[in-house]
Structures are given as C-alpha cells and as structure tokens.
Design a protein around this motif. Structure first.
Motif, PDB file in Angstrom:
ATOM      1  N   ASP A  49      11.143  61.709  18.548  1.00 45.25           N
ATOM      2  CA  ASP A  49      10.206  61.689  19.675  1.00 45.25           C
ATOM      3  C   ASP A  49       9.972  60.268  20.167  1.00 45.25           C
ATOM      4  OD1 ASP A  49       9.987  64.414  19.450  1.00 45.25           O
ATOM      5  OD2 ASP A  49       8.100  64.371  18.321  1.00 45.25           O
ATOM      6  N   THR A  50       9.803  59.345  19.200  1.00 43.37           N
ATOM      7  CA  THR A  50       9.592  57.945  19.583  1.00 43.37           C
ATOM      8  C   THR A  50      10.812  57.385  20.297  1.00 43.37           C
ATOM      9  OG1 THR A  50       8.119  57.608  17.689  1.00 43.37           O
ATOM     10  CG2 THR A  50       9.042  55.643  18.724  1.00 43.37           C
ATOM     11  N   GLY A  51      11.986  57.717  19.783  1.00 47.75           N
ATOM     12  CA  GLY A  51      13.215  57.250  20.427  1.00 47.75           C
ATOM     13  C   GLY A  51      13.377  57.814  21.822  1.00 47.75           C
ATOM     14  N   GLN A  52      13.040  59.105  21.996  1.00 48.95           N
ATOM     15  CA  GLN A  52      13.148  59.714  23.315  1.00 48.95           C
ATOM     16  C   GLN A  52      12.150  59.097  24.286  1.00 48.95           C
ATOM     17  OE1 GLN A  52      15.485  62.036  24.310  1.00 48.95           O
ATOM     18  NE2 GLN A  52      14.666  61.490  26.321  1.00 48.95           N
ATOM     19  N   ASP A  53      10.905  58.875  23.804  1.00 50.14           N
ATOM     20  CA  ASP A  53       9.901  58.245  24.659  1.00 50.14           C
ATOM     21  C   ASP A  53      10.322  56.835  25.052  1.00 50.14           C
ATOM     22  OD1 ASP A  53       8.390  60.517  24.482  1.00 50.14           O
ATOM     23  OD2 ASP A  53       7.037  59.740  22.923  1.00 50.14           O
ATOM     24  N   SER A  54      10.865  56.091  24.084  1.00 53.51           N
ATOM     25  CA  SER A  54      11.317  54.728  24.375  1.00 53.51           C
ATOM     26  C   SER A  54      12.467  54.738  25.372  1.00 53.51           C
ATOM     27  CB  SER A  54      11.748  54.028  23.079  1.00 53.51           C
ATOM     28  OG  SER A  54      10.677  53.951  22.164  1.00 53.51           O
ATOM     29  N   THR A  55      13.384  55.689  25.206  1.00 53.12           N
ATOM     30  CA  THR A  55      14.503  55.810  26.140  1.00 53.12           C
ATOM     31  C   THR A  55      14.011  56.140  27.535  1.00 53.12           C
ATOM     32  OG1 THR A  55      15.982  56.531  24.367  1.00 53.12           O
ATOM     33  CG2 THR A  55      16.653  57.023  26.628  1.00 53.12           C
ATOM     34  N   ASP A  56      13.041  57.067  27.609  1.00 53.88           N
ATOM     35  CA  ASP A  56      12.496  57.447  28.917  1.00 53.88           C
ATOM     36  C   ASP A  56      11.813  56.263  29.589  1.00 53.88           C
ATOM     37  OD1 ASP A  56      13.403  59.997  28.543  1.00 53.88           O
ATOM     38  OD2 ASP A  56      11.483  60.807  27.872  1.00 53.88           O
ATOM     39  N   GLN A  57      11.068  55.463  28.793  1.00 53.33           N
ATOM     40  CA  GLN A  57      10.374  54.326  29.369  1.00 53.33           C
ATOM     41  C   GLN A  57      11.342  53.290  29.912  1.00 53.33           C
ATOM     42  OE1 GLN A  57       7.567  52.705  26.580  1.00 53.33           O
ATOM     43  NE2 GLN A  57       6.241  54.493  26.620  1.00 53.33           N
ATOM     44  N   VAL A  58      12.493  53.167  29.275  1.00 53.41           N
ATOM     45  CA  VAL A  58      13.479  52.189  29.727  1.00 53.41           C
ATOM     46  C   VAL A  58      14.345  52.750  30.851  1.00 53.41           C
ATOM     47  CG1 VAL A  58      15.490  50.826  29.037  1.00 53.41           C
ATOM     48  CG2 VAL A  58      13.517  51.004  27.511  1.00 53.41           C
ATOM     49  N   ALA A  59      14.805  53.993  30.678  1.00 51.86           N
ATOM     50  CA  ALA A  59      15.794  54.555  31.601  1.00 51.86           C
ATOM     51  C   ALA A  59      15.174  55.186  32.832  1.00 51.86           C
ATOM     52  CB  ALA A  59      16.652  55.590  30.870  1.00 51.86           C
ATOM     53  N   ASN A  60      14.062  55.916  32.676  1.00 48.89           N
ATOM     54  CA  ASN A  60      13.480  56.648  33.800  1.00 48.89           C
ATOM     55  C   ASN A  60      12.621  55.731  34.650  1.00 48.89           C
ATOM     56  OD1 ASN A  60      14.731  58.976  32.978  1.00 48.89           O
ATOM     57  ND2 ASN A  60      12.945  59.798  31.928  1.00 48.89           N
ATOM     58  N   ASN A  61      13.276  54.810  35.310  1.00 41.52           N
ATOM     59  CA  ASN A  61      12.579  53.839  36.138  1.00 41.52           C
ATOM     60  C   ASN A  61      13.082  53.948  37.566  1.00 41.52           C
ATOM     61  OD1 ASN A  61      10.880  51.737  36.842  1.00 41.52           O
ATOM     62  ND2 ASN A  61      11.480  50.466  35.103  1.00 41.52           N
ATOM     63  N   LEU A  62      12.416  53.258  38.447  1.00 40.66           N
ATOM     64  CA  LEU A  62      12.849  53.233  39.835  1.00 40.66           C
ATOM     65  C   LEU A  62      13.134  51.797  40.254  1.00 40.66           C
ATOM     66  CD1 LEU A  62      10.208  52.138  41.637  1.00 40.66           C
ATOM     67  CD2 LEU A  62       9.416  54.452  41.219  1.00 40.66           C
ATOM     68  N   GLY A 235       6.027  56.332  31.791  1.00 43.57           N
ATOM     69  CA  GLY A 235       5.551  55.072  31.215  1.00 43.57           C
ATOM     70  C   GLY A 235       6.375  53.847  31.552  1.00 43.57           C
ATOM     71  N   SER A 236       7.493  54.006  32.238  1.00 38.75           N
ATOM     72  CA  SER A 236       8.296  52.839  32.611  1.00 38.75           C
ATOM     73  C   SER A 236       7.600  52.077  33.732  1.00 38.75           C
ATOM     74  CB  SER A 236       9.690  53.269  33.050  1.00 38.75           C
ATOM     75  OG  SER A 236       9.614  54.094  34.196  1.00 38.75           O
ATOM     76  N   GLN A 237       7.838  50.777  33.770  1.00 36.75           N
ATOM     77  CA  GLN A 237       7.151  49.933  34.741  1.00 36.75           C
ATOM     78  C   GLN A 237       8.145  49.106  35.548  1.00 36.75           C
ATOM     79  OE1 GLN A 237       4.268  47.704  32.350  1.00 36.75           O
ATOM     80  NE2 GLN A 237       2.668  49.126  32.967  1.00 36.75           N
ATOM     81  N   ARG A 238       7.787  48.895  36.797  1.00 32.01           N
ATOM     82  CA  ARG A 238       8.558  48.039  37.688  1.00 32.01           C
ATOM     83  C   ARG A 238       7.598  47.045  38.323  1.00 32.01           C
ATOM     84  NH1 ARG A 238      13.237  46.827  37.287  1.00 32.01           N
ATOM     85  NH2 ARG A 238      13.993  48.983  37.400  1.00 32.01           N
ATOM     86  N   TYR A 239       7.943  45.747  38.218  1.00 30.31           N
ATOM     87  CA  TYR A 239       7.109  44.693  38.784  1.00 30.31           C
ATOM     88  C   TYR A 239       7.710  44.239  40.113  1.00 30.31           C
ATOM     89  CZ  TYR A 239       5.349  44.638  34.002  1.00 30.31           C
ATOM     90  OH  TYR A 239       4.831  45.008  32.792  1.00 30.31           O
ATOM     91  N   VAL A 240       6.856  44.143  41.113  1.00 31.09           N
ATOM     92  CA  VAL A 240       7.307  43.759  42.449  1.00 31.09           C
ATOM     93  C   VAL A 240       6.420  42.620  42.936  1.00 31.09           C
ATOM     94  CG1 VAL A 240       7.735  44.510  44.814  1.00 31.09           C
ATOM     95  CG2 VAL A 240       8.016  46.134  42.913  1.00 31.09           C
ATOM     96  N   ASN A 241       7.032  41.512  43.307  1.00 29.05           N
ATOM     97  CA  ASN A 241       6.312  40.372  43.873  1.00 29.05           C
ATOM     98  C   ASN A 241       6.650  40.252  45.355  1.00 29.05           C
ATOM     99  OD1 ASN A 241       5.060  39.371  41.420  1.00 29.05           O
ATOM    100  ND2 ASN A 241       7.106  38.745  40.773  1.00 29.05           N
ATOM    101  N   LEU A 242       5.628  40.247  46.183  1.00 29.23           N
ATOM    102  CA  LEU A 242       5.803  40.191  47.631  1.00 29.23           C
ATOM    103  C   LEU A 242       5.143  38.928  48.180  1.00 29.23           C
ATOM    104  CD1 LEU A 242       4.850  43.900  48.477  1.00 29.23           C
ATOM    105  CD2 LEU A 242       7.124  42.990  48.002  1.00 29.23           C
TER     106      LEU A 242
END
Length: 258
Positions: A49-62, A235-242
């Motif tokens: 479960d931890t591995g899947q959550d970690s994978t989702d946080q890294v991979a399921n991003n925009l 839970g994945s994050q994307r940082y945007v500086n404008l």
C-alpha cells in the motif's frame, strides 16, 4: 540395603518426559511461526500500500505547459485612468504527466501565494453553492479532450485550462444569461468580463444565484510574482512560479504570458 532399580523402567520414564517437552516445544514453535507469518503478511500488505501510494504521488501528476494572464482594458471602463492595467485572471494549460493515471481536475487543491494575497483554492463544485458569496474558487475548461463533458484527464493528449480569477467578484445574482465580473475599489472599476455558459465544465454559472469572491488574491500588477502549489487527489504536487511582465502598457484587454 540396596534397592534394585530396573534400568528399562527408568529409561521409559525419562523418554516420556522428553517427549512431553518436545511436543511442548513444537507447539510453541508452531504458534510463533503462525505469529511471524501473520505479521509478515500484514507488513507485506502495508509495504504494498505504501509503495502504491508513493508511486501514485510521483507518477499521477500533471504538467503545466502554459500560463497566461488576462489584462483588463481601462478604456472600456469608467473612472479608470489609462495605464492602470491589471491582471484579473490566470489561465494555466495542463496535461497529464507521462505514465500518470486519470486525474480529476475538480479534485485539485491549489495554494496561491501572491504579492499581497494568499488563498487555498478548490474547484467551484466543492463550494457551498447557496445564495451569497463563495470565496477562493477556481474553474476548469476543456481545450481538447476525449470527453469534454467532465473534468477528468484520461489521456496524455488531453488539454484543460485551470482558470483562477484574481482580485475580482463574479456576479450573477440577477440570474442573467452571463455572469459579469465587476469589481470596484474606491469607486474605480478595476476589471470587467462576461462569463458565458461554458465558464466551467461542471458548474454553469448562469444558473447560480451566488457571487464568487476571489478578492483575497488581489489583482496582479506589473512585475508581481505568484507561487502556486497544485496538489492532486493522489497527493502529488506541482509547483508553478509565475511572473507578470514589467510592463502591461499596450496590453489593454489582451493576454500576456506569465
């Protein structure tokens, strides 16, 4: 006198005691092995479960592949001097990251940090849409997608816009056909825009009887900077500086790259 003891009877008594001890040790070992196997199974499940959550946080991003700002036109407004242009709307063009699963843009949490304003934004569908005001909301519009009727990105070729009004109130309390941006400060109308029925995929502003108040974010002026932290529902994050261009003169009613 000496008592004669049969060696065979003595050996039999010792053998029974040893057997009892051996059986007890086997039972203890079996119980311990069962506990260890059960614990190992629990740990394996947690690790998966931890591995899947970690994978989702890294991979399921925009990915944010473009960002622009809408500039108000003071020439079309009253009580606004020429040269007082401001950005009243940010538009981010987003797509799925390579290998990401489906991403629901209505499930984002957007942290906005501006020069004089701060807010945690959620999609307008998550707001309490009753009469009155709702604050700190963003909208989603489809540019090109396999299914343009919802906010879920299912393909890497999908393109959506995340729309963040800044420093304005979206007003449609009169139930008119269009929701109008009309924000005034000290008697000066700072921004004005008409929102049609496609302002958002899931929420039709035309049919609502509330105001969307994003004035806590402040209008953006020349050379202002904005930091966005976009968090998906996995839970994945994307940082945007404008950064706003150093001059907005000549961009009345236009669009500038941020």
């Amino acid at each position: 006198m000496f008592e004669f003891i049969n060696d065979e009877e003595a050996r039999g008594q010792v053998g029974i005691g040893t057997l009892i001890v051996f059986i007890a040790m086997v039972l203890v070992a079996a119980i311990a092995a069962g506990v260890l196997i059960n614990t190992a199974g629990v740990l394996q499940t947690q690790a998966e479960d931890t591995g899947q959550d970690s994978t989702d946080q890294v991979a399921n991003n925009l990915n944010v592949i473009g960002s622009v700002g809408e500039v108000n036109d003071p020439n079309e407004l009253t009580n606004v001097a020429a040269g007082n242009q401001s950005i009243y709307e940010i538009r981010l063009t987003a797509q799925k990251s390579p290998g990401a699963g489906d991403i629901d843009l209505a499930g984002l949490s957007v942290q906005y940090v501006g020069p004089n304003g701060f807010g945690n934004l959620v999609h307008i569908s998550e707001k309490n849409q009753s009469a009155g005001n709702v604050s700190n909301a963003y909208f989603v519009q489809a540019i090109t997608a396999e299914t343009e009727e919802d906010t879920v990105m299912t393909s890497e070729s999908d393109r959506y816009e995340i729309v963040i009004p800044t420093g304005v109130v979206l007003n449609n309390t009169d139930g008119s056909s269009d929701a109008t941006v009309n924000k005034s400060v000290d008697g000066d109308t700072l921004a004005q825009k008409t929102y049609g029925e496609n302002a958002d995929i899931e929420v039709d502003l035309n049919s609502q009887s509330y105001n969307v108040d994003n004035t806590k974010l402040d209008l953006l002026q020349e050379s202002d900077r904005v930091e966005l932290t976009i968090t998906t529902d996995s839970g994945s994050q994307r940082y945007v500086n404008l950064r706003v261009p150093s001059s907005l003169v000549g961009d009345e009613g236009g669009t500038v790259t941020l």
